[in-house]
Design an enzyme around this catalytic site. Sequence first.
Site, PDB file in Angstrom:
ATOM      1  N   ASP A 107      12.096  27.008  -0.384  1.00 51.95           N
ATOM      2  CA  ASP A 107      13.028  28.090  -0.398  1.00 51.95           C
ATOM      3  C   ASP A 107      14.151  27.534   0.840  1.00 51.95           C
ATOM      4  O   ASP A 107      13.692  27.171   1.563  1.00 51.95           O
ATOM      5  CB  ASP A 107      12.451  29.343   0.155  1.00 51.95           C
ATOM      6  CG  ASP A 107      13.316  30.675  -0.135  1.00 51.95           C
ATOM      7  OD1 ASP A 107      13.074  31.529  -0.935  1.00 51.95           O
ATOM      8  OD2 ASP A 107      14.422  30.705   0.636  1.00 51.95           O
ATOM      9  N   ILE A 108      15.378  27.613   0.374  1.00 50.75           N
ATOM     10  CA  ILE A 108      16.579  27.393   1.216  1.00 50.75           C
ATOM     11  C   ILE A 108      16.666  28.129   2.708  1.00 50.75           C
ATOM     12  O   ILE A 108      17.239  27.731   3.632  1.00 50.75           O
ATOM     13  CB  ILE A 108      18.010  27.415   0.326  1.00 50.75           C
ATOM     14  CG1 ILE A 108      18.913  26.899   1.086  1.00 50.75           C
ATOM     15  CG2 ILE A 108      18.437  28.909   0.441  1.00 50.75           C
ATOM     16  CD1 ILE A 108      20.226  26.623   0.125  1.00 50.75           C
ATOM     17  N   GLU A 120      16.826  38.911  -5.854  1.00 49.05           N
ATOM     18  CA  GLU A 120      18.097  38.458  -5.665  1.00 49.05           C
ATOM     19  C   GLU A 120      18.322  37.471  -6.790  1.00 49.05           C
ATOM     20  O   GLU A 120      19.670  37.489  -7.265  1.00 49.05           O
ATOM     21  CB  GLU A 120      18.361  37.825  -4.276  1.00 49.05           C
ATOM     22  CG  GLU A 120      18.238  38.955  -3.156  1.00 49.05           C
ATOM     23  CD  GLU A 120      18.149  38.284  -1.826  1.00 49.05           C
ATOM     24  OE1 GLU A 120      18.083  37.095  -1.702  1.00 49.05           O
ATOM     25  OE2 GLU A 120      17.962  38.959  -0.980  1.00 49.05           O
ATOM     26  N   VAL A 121      17.618  36.579  -7.234  1.00 54.38           N
ATOM     27  CA  VAL A 121      17.758  35.680  -8.207  1.00 54.38           C
ATOM     28  C   VAL A 121      17.269  36.111  -9.579  1.00 54.38           C
ATOM     29  O   VAL A 121      15.863  36.025  -9.581  1.00 54.38           O
ATOM     30  CB  VAL A 121      17.324  34.327  -7.649  1.00 54.38           C
ATOM     31  CG1 VAL A 121      17.573  33.338  -8.710  1.00 54.38           C
ATOM     32  CG2 VAL A 121      18.051  33.771  -6.434  1.00 54.38           C
ATOM     33  N   ASN A 166       9.175  39.531  -6.681  1.00 51.80           N
ATOM     34  CA  ASN A 166      10.141  40.706  -6.505  1.00 51.80           C
ATOM     35  C   ASN A 166      10.593  41.034  -8.011  1.00 51.80           C
ATOM     36  O   ASN A 166      10.949  39.933  -8.767  1.00 51.80           O
ATOM     37  CB  ASN A 166      11.285  40.446  -5.564  1.00 51.80           C
ATOM     38  CG  ASN A 166      10.561  40.272  -4.332  1.00 51.80           C
ATOM     39  OD1 ASN A 166       9.652  40.839  -3.856  1.00 51.80           O
ATOM     40  ND2 ASN A 166      11.173  39.220  -3.571  1.00 51.80           N
ATOM     41  N   HIS A 188      10.390  34.071 -10.363  1.00 53.19           N
ATOM     42  CA  HIS A 188       9.960  33.261  -9.477  1.00 53.19           C
ATOM     43  C   HIS A 188       8.923  33.663  -8.619  1.00 53.19           C
ATOM     44  O   HIS A 188       8.959  35.171  -8.286  1.00 53.19           O
ATOM     45  CB  HIS A 188      11.142  32.653  -8.551  1.00 53.19           C
ATOM     46  CG  HIS A 188      11.927  33.721  -7.890  1.00 53.19           C
ATOM     47  ND1 HIS A 188      12.781  34.243  -8.411  1.00 53.19           N
ATOM     48  CD2 HIS A 188      11.930  34.069  -6.510  1.00 53.19           C
ATOM     49  CE1 HIS A 188      13.546  35.170  -7.725  1.00 53.19           C
ATOM     50  NE2 HIS A 188      12.822  35.129  -6.563  1.00 53.19           N
ATOM     51  N   MET A 189       8.003  33.145  -8.054  1.00 52.84           N
ATOM     52  CA  MET A 189       6.899  33.586  -7.150  1.00 52.84           C
ATOM     53  C   MET A 189       6.966  32.933  -5.745  1.00 52.84           C
ATOM     54  O   MET A 189       7.278  31.570  -5.634  1.00 52.84           O
ATOM     55  CB  MET A 189       5.526  33.139  -7.485  1.00 52.84           C
ATOM     56  CG  MET A 189       4.268  33.577  -7.207  1.00 52.84           C
ATOM     57  SD  MET A 189       2.745  32.894  -7.618  1.00 52.84           S
ATOM     58  CE  MET A 189       2.760  34.069  -9.289  1.00 52.84           C
ATOM     59  N   HIS A 190       7.151  33.522  -4.819  1.00 51.54           N
ATOM     60  CA  HIS A 190       7.181  33.226  -3.327  1.00 51.54           C
ATOM     61  C   HIS A 190       5.542  32.763  -2.901  1.00 51.54           C
ATOM     62  O   HIS A 190       4.737  33.606  -3.101  1.00 51.54           O
ATOM     63  CB  HIS A 190       7.765  34.095  -2.548  1.00 51.54           C
ATOM     64  CG  HIS A 190       9.229  34.663  -2.787  1.00 51.54           C
ATOM     65  ND1 HIS A 190      10.167  34.329  -2.069  1.00 51.54           N
ATOM     66  CD2 HIS A 190       9.573  35.387  -3.829  1.00 51.54           C
ATOM     67  CE1 HIS A 190      11.228  34.897  -2.460  1.00 51.54           C
ATOM     68  NE2 HIS A 190      10.872  35.677  -3.638  1.00 51.54           N
TER      69      HIS A 190
HETATM   70  P1  5GP Z   1      14.194  37.019  -4.512  1.00 54.37           P
HETATM   71  O1  5GP Z   1      14.953  37.994  -3.398  1.00 54.37           O
HETATM   72  O2  5GP Z   1      15.126  36.854  -5.614  1.00 54.37           O
HETATM   73  O3  5GP Z   1      12.678  37.284  -4.580  1.00 54.37           O
HETATM   74  O4  5GP Z   1      14.178  35.620  -3.583  1.00 54.37           O
HETATM   75  C1  5GP Z   1      15.060  34.581  -4.032  1.00 54.37           C
HETATM   76  C2  5GP Z   1      14.988  33.537  -3.058  1.00 54.37           C
HETATM   77  O5  5GP Z   1      15.586  32.495  -3.504  1.00 54.37           O
HETATM   78  C3  5GP Z   1      15.436  33.773  -1.663  1.00 54.37           C
HETATM   79  O6  5GP Z   1      14.124  33.708  -0.733  1.00 54.37           O
HETATM   80  C4  5GP Z   1      16.287  32.666  -1.326  1.00 54.37           C
HETATM   81  O7  5GP Z   1      16.550  32.122   0.011  1.00 54.37           O
HETATM   82  C5  5GP Z   1      16.314  31.535  -2.350  1.00 54.37           C
HETATM   83  N1  5GP Z   1      17.385  30.903  -2.688  1.00 54.37           N
HETATM   84  C6  5GP Z   1      18.521  31.407  -3.235  1.00 54.37           C
HETATM   85  N2  5GP Z   1      19.326  30.425  -3.431  1.00 54.37           N
HETATM   86  C7  5GP Z   1      18.554  29.323  -3.262  1.00 54.37           C
HETATM   87  C8  5GP Z   1      19.090  27.982  -3.368  1.00 54.37           C
HETATM   88  O8  5GP Z   1      20.133  27.746  -3.924  1.00 54.37           O
HETATM   89  N3  5GP Z   1      18.199  27.086  -3.290  1.00 54.37           N
HETATM   90  C9  5GP Z   1      16.830  27.371  -2.525  1.00 54.37           C
HETATM   91  N4  5GP Z   1      16.027  26.415  -2.672  1.00 54.37           N
HETATM   92  N5  5GP Z   1      16.439  28.539  -2.751  1.00 54.37           N
HETATM   93  C10 5GP Z   1      17.385  29.626  -2.849  1.00 54.37           C
END
Ligand code: 5GP
Length: 114
Positions: free
Chosen positions: A29-30, A94-95, A86, A99-101
């Site tokens: 994660d970035i 957000e994306v 999420n 995806h699974m964290h």
């Molecule tokens: P969400 O809130 O959708 O479950 O998590 C999205 C995750 O994607 C966030 O933790 C965010 O930091 C990560 N993320 C967003 N853009 C990028 C990117 O360009 N590269 C990487 N490696 N992670 C990203």
Amino acid sequence: MSTIFTKIINGEIPATIVYRDELVTAFKDINPAAPVHILIVPNKEIATVNDLTEEDERMAGRMLLAAGKLAAQEGIAESGYRLIINCNHDGGQEVYHLHMHLLGGRRLGRMVAR
Ligand code: 5GP
């Protein structure tokens, strides 16, 4: 238009890829929320858990298997970790590419803020 995660999977945007097979890719994660914070993503674009179909059953299982392998690879299998997916607005997604964290490497707080 492809998602930011598809661009990472295709190598169009840089990321630290830590696992890849024919169904899923995992990268760091970035903006890590814990010492280990990896995203496990289907290679195929699926927006949310709501969009999964029975055809995705193998891939969905692979996400969990990859998580277990990565936890071992990162040395957090025994200390413990958390897997989070999420979904949509209230889930804090957000994306919009499923995806699974995988989070670990420290004692994580309460599962959900009250
Ligand atoms: P969400 O809130 O959708 O479950 O998590 C999205 C995750 O994607 C966030 O933790 C965010 O930091 C990560 N993320 C967003 N853009 C990028 C990117 O360009 N590269 C990487 N490696 N992670 C990203």
